[in-house]
Design a protein around this motif. Structure first.
Motif, PDB file in Angstrom:
ATOM      1  N   LEU A 132      12.464  17.645 -48.508  1.00 48.85           N
ATOM      2  CA  LEU A 132      13.661  17.879 -49.310  1.00 48.85           C
ATOM      3  C   LEU A 132      13.875  16.789 -50.356  1.00 48.85           C
ATOM      4  N   HIS A 133      13.044  15.754 -50.336  1.00 50.75           N
ATOM      5  CA  HIS A 133      13.208  14.629 -51.267  1.00 50.75           C
ATOM      6  C   HIS A 133      12.784  15.045 -52.671  1.00 50.75           C
ATOM      7  N   LYS A 134      13.629  14.746 -53.648  1.00 49.99           N
ATOM      8  CA  LYS A 134      13.364  15.182 -55.021  1.00 49.99           C
ATOM      9  C   LYS A 134      12.031  14.662 -55.562  1.00 49.99           C
ATOM     10  N   SER A 135      11.689  13.418 -55.252  1.00 52.34           N
ATOM     11  CA  SER A 135      10.428  12.856 -55.736  1.00 52.34           C
ATOM     12  C   SER A 135       9.230  13.559 -55.115  1.00 52.34           C
ATOM     13  N   ILE A 136       9.347  13.930 -53.835  1.00 53.28           N
ATOM     14  CA  ILE A 136       8.263  14.623 -53.141  1.00 53.28           C
ATOM     15  C   ILE A 136       8.101  16.035 -53.711  1.00 53.28           C
ATOM     16  N   ILE A 137       9.207  16.709 -53.955  1.00 52.64           N
ATOM     17  CA  ILE A 137       9.155  18.055 -54.531  1.00 52.64           C
ATOM     18  C   ILE A 137       8.541  18.014 -55.925  1.00 52.64           C
ATOM     19  N   ALA A 138       8.916  17.007 -56.721  1.00 48.57           N
ATOM     20  CA  ALA A 138       8.365  16.875 -58.072  1.00 48.57           C
ATOM     21  C   ALA A 138       6.863  16.621 -58.036  1.00 48.57           C
ATOM     22  N   LEU A 139       6.414  15.795 -57.091  1.00 45.90           N
ATOM     23  CA  LEU A 139       4.984  15.528 -56.963  1.00 45.90           C
ATOM     24  C   LEU A 139       4.234  16.785 -56.539  1.00 45.90           C
ATOM     25  N   ARG A 140       4.813  17.540 -55.631  1.00 44.57           N
ATOM     26  CA  ARG A 140       4.178  18.795 -55.194  1.00 44.57           C
ATOM     27  C   ARG A 140       3.991  19.744 -56.378  1.00 44.57           C
ATOM     28  N   GLU A 141       4.996  19.812 -57.219  1.00 41.35           N
ATOM     29  CA  GLU A 141       4.904  20.679 -58.399  1.00 41.35           C
ATOM     30  C   GLU A 141       3.854  20.164 -59.381  1.00 41.35           C
ATOM     31  N   LYS A 142       3.757  18.846 -59.515  1.00 40.72           N
ATOM     32  CA  LYS A 142       2.757  18.244 -60.395  1.00 40.72           C
ATOM     33  C   LYS A 142       1.341  18.546 -59.901  1.00 40.72           C
ATOM     34  N   VAL A 143       1.139  18.430 -58.587  1.00 42.54           N
ATOM     35  CA  VAL A 143      -0.179  18.719 -58.007  1.00 42.54           C
ATOM     36  C   VAL A 143      -0.525  20.196 -58.181  1.00 42.54           C
ATOM     37  N   ALA A 144       0.452  21.071 -57.967  1.00 40.30           N
ATOM     38  CA  ALA A 144       0.216  22.508 -58.117  1.00 40.30           C
ATOM     39  C   ALA A 144      -0.162  22.872 -59.546  1.00 40.30           C
ATOM     40  N   ALA A 146      -1.779  20.852 -61.639  1.00 34.20           N
ATOM     41  CA  ALA A 146      -3.002  20.164 -62.062  1.00 34.20           C
ATOM     42  C   ALA A 146      -4.172  21.148 -62.140  1.00 34.20           C
ATOM     43  N   PRO A 147      -5.206  20.823 -62.923  1.00 36.94           N
ATOM     44  CA  PRO A 147      -6.375  21.716 -63.036  1.00 36.94           C
ATOM     45  C   PRO A 147      -6.954  22.062 -61.667  1.00 36.94           C
ATOM     46  N   GLN A 148      -7.361  23.283 -61.512  1.00 38.68           N
ATOM     47  CA  GLN A 148      -7.944  23.725 -60.245  1.00 38.68           C
ATOM     48  C   GLN A 148      -9.167  22.880 -59.919  1.00 38.68           C
ATOM     49  N   GLY A 149      -9.248  22.445 -58.686  1.00 41.82           N
ATOM     50  CA  GLY A 149     -10.370  21.602 -58.284  1.00 41.82           C
ATOM     51  C   GLY A 149     -10.082  20.118 -58.380  1.00 41.82           C
ATOM     52  N   LYS A 150      -8.984  19.744 -59.013  1.00 41.30           N
ATOM     53  CA  LYS A 150      -8.613  18.336 -59.107  1.00 41.30           C
ATOM     54  C   LYS A 150      -8.230  17.802 -57.732  1.00 41.30           C
ATOM     55  N   VAL A 151      -8.878  16.702 -57.324  1.00 35.43           N
ATOM     56  CA  VAL A 151      -8.579  16.058 -56.045  1.00 35.43           C
ATOM     57  C   VAL A 151      -8.043  14.660 -56.342  1.00 35.43           C
ATOM     58  N   TYR A 189       2.454  12.429 -42.575  1.00 39.90           N
ATOM     59  CA  TYR A 189       1.349  13.383 -42.539  1.00 39.90           C
ATOM     60  C   TYR A 189       1.830  14.780 -42.907  1.00 39.90           C
ATOM     61  N   ASP A 190       3.035  15.128 -42.454  1.00 40.65           N
ATOM     62  CA  ASP A 190       3.599  16.419 -42.857  1.00 40.65           C
ATOM     63  C   ASP A 190       3.823  16.454 -44.365  1.00 40.65           C
ATOM     64  N   MET A 191       4.346  15.359 -44.917  1.00 41.23           N
ATOM     65  CA  MET A 191       4.584  15.285 -46.349  1.00 41.23           C
ATOM     66  C   MET A 191       3.286  15.469 -47.136  1.00 41.23           C
ATOM     67  N   LEU A 192       2.219  14.808 -46.692  1.00 35.65           N
ATOM     68  CA  LEU A 192       0.926  14.923 -47.372  1.00 35.65           C
ATOM     69  C   LEU A 192       0.395  16.350 -47.320  1.00 35.65           C
ATOM     70  N   HIS A 193       0.528  16.982 -46.168  1.00 36.73           N
ATOM     71  CA  HIS A 193       0.126  18.388 -46.030  1.00 36.73           C
ATOM     72  C   HIS A 193       0.967  19.276 -46.945  1.00 36.73           C
ATOM     73  N   PHE A 194       2.264  19.010 -47.003  1.00 47.13           N
ATOM     74  CA  PHE A 194       3.198  19.767 -47.846  1.00 47.13           C
ATOM     75  C   PHE A 194       2.795  19.692 -49.324  1.00 47.13           C
ATOM     76  N   ILE A 195       2.335  18.520 -49.743  1.00 46.79           N
ATOM     77  CA  ILE A 195       1.974  18.311 -51.152  1.00 46.79           C
ATOM     78  C   ILE A 195       0.545  18.748 -51.455  1.00 46.79           C
ATOM     79  N   PHE A 196      -0.403  18.369 -50.585  1.00 48.80           N
ATOM     80  CA  PHE A 196      -1.818  18.471 -50.931  1.00 48.80           C
ATOM     81  C   PHE A 196      -2.587  19.562 -50.189  1.00 48.80           C
ATOM     82  N   GLY A 197      -1.911  20.301 -49.305  1.00 51.78           N
ATOM     83  CA  GLY A 197      -2.562  21.450 -48.687  1.00 51.78           C
ATOM     84  C   GLY A 197      -3.238  21.164 -47.367  1.00 51.78           C
ATOM     85  N   LYS A 198      -4.202  21.974 -47.065  1.00 53.14           N
ATOM     86  CA  LYS A 198      -4.872  21.968 -45.765  1.00 53.14           C
ATOM     87  C   LYS A 198      -5.643  20.678 -45.513  1.00 53.14           C
TER      88      LYS A 198
END
Length: 314
Positions: A132-144, A146-151, A189-198
């Motif tokens: 629910l943290h605004k910075s975490i949500i913003a980062l998730r949107e930024k990662v989403a 990003a160019p496909q395949g970007k790690v 770890y939940d936050m990282l999964h939430f942002i970066f996927g599986k």
């Protein structure tokens, strides 16, 4: 106004739950803790019943049900190893749950609790406040975006110094707390999964009773992580306060600022839960499976993706 019970009222995290119950306009009917240092309750719910024996607490809850005063929620802030049995008690009585992290210590408990939900018609909700943290949500949107395949290359560092009491309490026993990686790391770890996927791969590079370090590979990130309660690992710029802490997440070398509001999201979590938008059992599965593996994995010697702080313990 919803009727609440609170198990673990003397615990460190309980005041945030008391505050959240109050701020969402609800009422704490009864609380329980084996310790009686619960004066904090007077600031929020001075009329609440209180018990130090779980059996007396359970009898009170069940007696109230017979009188037509069924509780709406049981909030659980008890030691980690008691979360599952305390949730089962609530579910068996048809009462919804709000449980602190880590929800459980083993993924098998998630499967069993799912059966309880179906059988008794009640629901488990969890506190995953970083989602629910605004910075975490913003980062998730930024990662989403990003160019496909970007790690992304990520460093997670969290040090929160604890005194000698810590290892003598239930938190110092892996079978009760899950160890350092579980007790202070599961929400990261939940936050990282939430942002970066599986999660694709995990390694443990160091593990003792105060410190754990390793590497996690997600669909969209390579994460070096270091967690510790040992003050000797703190950098010079650690935050002075109630306890010395250092919290840092860097993405591609850029610092993610999420200190503000880090501890103030329980009320927002409660608002979501009360609106039927809480995080349930399955949202917790990846993080619980992750810490369960980290708890038992062999330590990797000479790792390729070693966290810079690893040099402090080797």
């Amino acid at each position: 106004m919803k009727k609440f019970a609170l198990i673990g009222a003397a615990g460190y995290i309980a005041p945030r739950h008391l505050k959240a119950i109050k701020e969402t306009g609800n009422n704490l009917v009864v609380a329980m803790d084996v310790n009686d240092s619960v004066g904090i309750m007077d600031s929020h719910f001075p009329e609440a019943e209180f018990f130090t024996e779980f059996e007396e607490f359970a009898a009170y809850v069940e007696d109230q049900m017979l009188k037509g005063n069924k509780l709406d929620y049981v909030s659980i802030c008890s030691p980690n190893y008691l979360h599952a049995p305390h949730m089962k008690f609530a579910l068996m009585n048809g009462i919804d749950v709000i449980c602190e992290k880590p929800l459980v210590l083993n993924a098998e408990d998630i499967n069993k609790l799912a059966e309880y939900e179906v059988k008794y018609g009640a629901k488990v909700n969890s506190i995953l406040q970083l989602r629910l943290h605004k910075s975490i949500i913003a980062l998730r949107e930024k990662v989403a975006a990003a160019p496909q395949g970007k790690v992304f290359d990520v460093d997670l560092t969290y040090l929160t110094s604890r005194g000698k009491w810590y290892l003598k309490s239930w938190k110092g026993f892996d079978e009760k707390s899950g160890g350092v990686a579980t007790n202070i790391g599961v929400h990261f770890y939940d936050m990282l999964h939430f942002i970066f996927g599986k999660v694709l791969n995990s390694e443990v590079h160091y593990r003792d009773d105060k410190t754990s370090a390793g590497y996690l590979e997600f669909e969209r990130a390579r994460v070096r992580w270091f967690l510790s309660i040992d003050a000797k690992h703190l950098p010079d710029n650690a935050v002075q306060g109630e306890k010395l802490t250092y919290r840092s997440i860097t993405i591609e070398g850029e610092q993610l600022e999420f200190s503000d509001g880090f501890t103030d999201l329980h009320t927002e979590s409660y608002k979501n839960i009360l609106a039927g938008k809480g995080y349930g059992l399955q949202e917790n599965r990846t993080a619980i499976e992750t810490v369960e593996k980290l708890r038992t994995a062999a330590v990797t010697a000479d790792p390729t993706w070693a966290h810079p702080f690893l040099a402090k313990v080797k």
